[in-house]
Design a protein around this motif. Structure first.
Motif, mmCIF file in Angstrom:
data_model
loop_
_atom_site.group_PDB
_atom_site.id
_atom_site.type_symbol
_atom_site.label_atom_id
_atom_site.label_comp_id
_atom_site.label_asym_id
_atom_site.label_seq_id
_atom_site.Cartn_x
_atom_site.Cartn_y
_atom_site.Cartn_z
ATOM 1 N N GLY A 34 68.763 16.414 -23.951
ATOM 2 C CA GLY A 34 69.672 16.266 -24.699
ATOM 3 C C GLY A 34 70.792 17.037 -24.821
ATOM 4 O O GLY A 34 71.772 16.840 -25.988
ATOM 5 N N ILE A 35 70.802 18.179 -24.126
ATOM 6 C CA ILE A 35 71.725 19.201 -24.462
ATOM 7 C C ILE A 35 72.985 19.088 -23.384
ATOM 8 O O ILE A 35 72.140 18.920 -22.051
ATOM 9 C CB ILE A 35 71.092 20.629 -24.476
ATOM 10 C CG1 ILE A 35 69.955 20.794 -25.547
ATOM 11 C CG2 ILE A 35 71.811 21.818 -24.601
ATOM 12 C CD1 ILE A 35 69.095 21.992 -25.727
ATOM 13 N N THR A 39 76.362 23.614 -21.879
ATOM 14 C CA THR A 39 75.772 24.343 -22.789
ATOM 15 C C THR A 39 74.431 25.044 -22.184
ATOM 16 O O THR A 39 74.435 26.345 -22.279
ATOM 17 C CB THR A 39 75.567 23.705 -23.965
ATOM 18 O OG1 THR A 39 76.514 23.063 -24.654
ATOM 19 C CG2 THR A 39 74.576 24.379 -25.130
ATOM 20 N N LEU A 40 73.760 24.444 -21.496
ATOM 21 C CA LEU A 40 72.366 24.883 -20.773
ATOM 22 C C LEU A 40 72.829 26.007 -19.864
ATOM 23 O O LEU A 40 72.399 27.090 -19.768
ATOM 24 C CB LEU A 40 71.731 23.934 -19.988
ATOM 25 C CG LEU A 40 71.148 22.863 -20.736
ATOM 26 C CD1 LEU A 40 70.691 21.670 -20.095
ATOM 27 C CD2 LEU A 40 69.920 23.431 -21.734
ATOM 28 N N SER A 41 74.185 25.713 -18.979
ATOM 29 C CA SER A 41 74.505 26.751 -18.058
ATOM 30 C C SER A 41 74.940 27.911 -18.773
ATOM 31 O O SER A 41 74.700 29.215 -18.250
ATOM 32 C CB SER A 41 75.864 26.200 -17.452
ATOM 33 O OG SER A 41 76.284 27.118 -16.386
ATOM 34 N N ARG A 42 75.602 27.904 -19.956
ATOM 35 C CA ARG A 42 76.181 29.114 -20.592
ATOM 36 C C ARG A 42 74.799 29.741 -21.328
ATOM 37 O O ARG A 42 74.987 31.109 -21.457
ATOM 38 C CB ARG A 42 77.090 28.791 -21.910
ATOM 39 C CG ARG A 42 78.475 27.894 -21.013
ATOM 40 C CD ARG A 42 79.311 27.740 -22.235
ATOM 41 N NE ARG A 42 79.992 28.881 -22.824
ATOM 42 C CZ ARG A 42 80.490 28.959 -24.062
ATOM 43 N NH1 ARG A 42 80.680 27.936 -24.779
ATOM 44 N NH2 ARG A 42 80.713 30.204 -24.791
ATOM 45 N N LEU A 43 73.855 29.036 -21.660
ATOM 46 C CA LEU A 43 72.574 29.807 -22.301
ATOM 47 C C LEU A 43 72.028 30.553 -21.379
ATOM 48 O O LEU A 43 71.601 31.704 -21.437
ATOM 49 C CB LEU A 43 71.535 28.713 -22.851
ATOM 50 C CG LEU A 43 71.921 27.957 -24.016
ATOM 51 C CD1 LEU A 43 71.083 26.756 -24.372
ATOM 52 C CD2 LEU A 43 71.894 28.875 -25.474
ATOM 53 N N GLU A 44 71.923 29.755 -20.148
ATOM 54 C CA GLU A 44 71.175 30.611 -18.722
ATOM 55 C C GLU A 44 71.760 31.737 -18.480
ATOM 56 O O GLU A 44 71.212 32.727 -17.914
ATOM 57 C CB GLU A 44 70.726 29.668 -17.841
ATOM 58 C CG GLU A 44 69.734 28.525 -18.100
ATOM 59 C CD GLU A 44 69.352 27.618 -17.140
ATOM 60 O OE1 GLU A 44 69.615 28.122 -15.888
ATOM 61 O OE2 GLU A 44 68.518 26.755 -17.400
ATOM 62 N N ARG A 45 73.372 31.947 -18.547
ATOM 63 C CA ARG A 45 73.863 32.949 -18.067
ATOM 64 C C ARG A 45 74.093 34.088 -19.214
ATOM 65 O O ARG A 45 74.835 34.945 -19.019
ATOM 66 C CB ARG A 45 75.401 32.513 -17.584
ATOM 67 C CG ARG A 45 75.342 31.805 -16.423
ATOM 68 C CD ARG A 45 76.754 31.487 -15.806
ATOM 69 N NE ARG A 45 77.693 31.261 -16.767
ATOM 70 C CZ ARG A 45 78.173 29.619 -16.888
ATOM 71 N NH1 ARG A 45 77.743 28.886 -16.152
ATOM 72 N NH2 ARG A 45 79.070 29.811 -17.814
ATOM 73 N N GLY A 46 73.533 33.790 -20.351
ATOM 74 C CA GLY A 46 73.653 34.665 -21.538
ATOM 75 C C GLY A 46 75.066 34.687 -22.310
ATOM 76 O O GLY A 46 75.272 35.612 -22.997
#
Length: 188
Positions: A34-35, A39-46
């Motif tokens: 549900g994200i 946002t997930l891409s930005r989280l994984e790239r730090g």
């Protein structure tokens, strides 16, 4: 690089690893969590740090407690952790501070977490990271309104709430000052 930045970088790497281990594209993880994909891409790239709510959703999808996930990005913990060596994670947006007093350790099923909520803080988790997770919550300062398995409890300083978590949960700071509590977690 500050220790917090190093932990955030390792957390970003670990989140990407977990997704890749399952063979999921970002779209699949977005659907399951549900994200949003961005946002997930930005989280994984730090590029951004996860909030407690986002990390809670990801832990649910990956079947891990937050402590277990954070322990995976830390070095092997020693038998004795001084207060200065205990990992601290902050979610400035929600007003949540989490100190891993006794982080997960191979061969042990329990852990101890100290949590602090600033006045007005309200954190909700859709589901437990692991169904049936046993928790004992001992309020050290202030008061916390805790909703677990559809029941709401006002837990004040000195009180302890204990349960197995099967559904969503919510933690709300009550009163004019911060609330501080210890959570004893026992994995099923």
């Amino acid at each position: 690089m500050r220790n917090l930045e190093a932990v955030d970088a390792r957390l970003a790497d670990r989140l990407a690893e977990l997704r890749v281990e399952r063979g999921w594209p970002l779209e699949e993880l977005a659907h399951r969590s549900g994200i949003s994909r961005s946002t997930l891409s930005r989280l994984e790239r730090g590029e951004i740090s996860p909030t407690a709510a986002l990390l809670g959703k990801l832990c649910e999808v990956y079947g891990r407690t937050m402590s277990r996930l954070l322990a995976e990005v830390e070095d092997e913990p020693p038998q004795v952790l001084t207060a200065a060596a205990q990992p601290v994670w902050r979610d400035e947006e929600s007003g949540f501070v989490r100190r891993s007093v006794s982080p997960p350790h191979p061969g042990l099923r329990g852990e101890v977490v100290e949590s602090t909520l600033r006045p007005g803080a309200d954190i909700a988790y859709d589901a437990p990271p692991v169904p049936g997770l046993e928790q004992h919550i001992w309020v050290l300062e202030g008061a916390v309104e805790i909703t677990a398995n559809g029941r709401t409890h006002l837990v004040e300083a000195g009180d302890c709430l204990r349960f197995r978590l099967w559904g969503g949960s919510r933690f709300r700071c009550q009163g004019p000052g911060p609330s501080r509590y210890a959570i004893f977690v026992v994995l099923p």
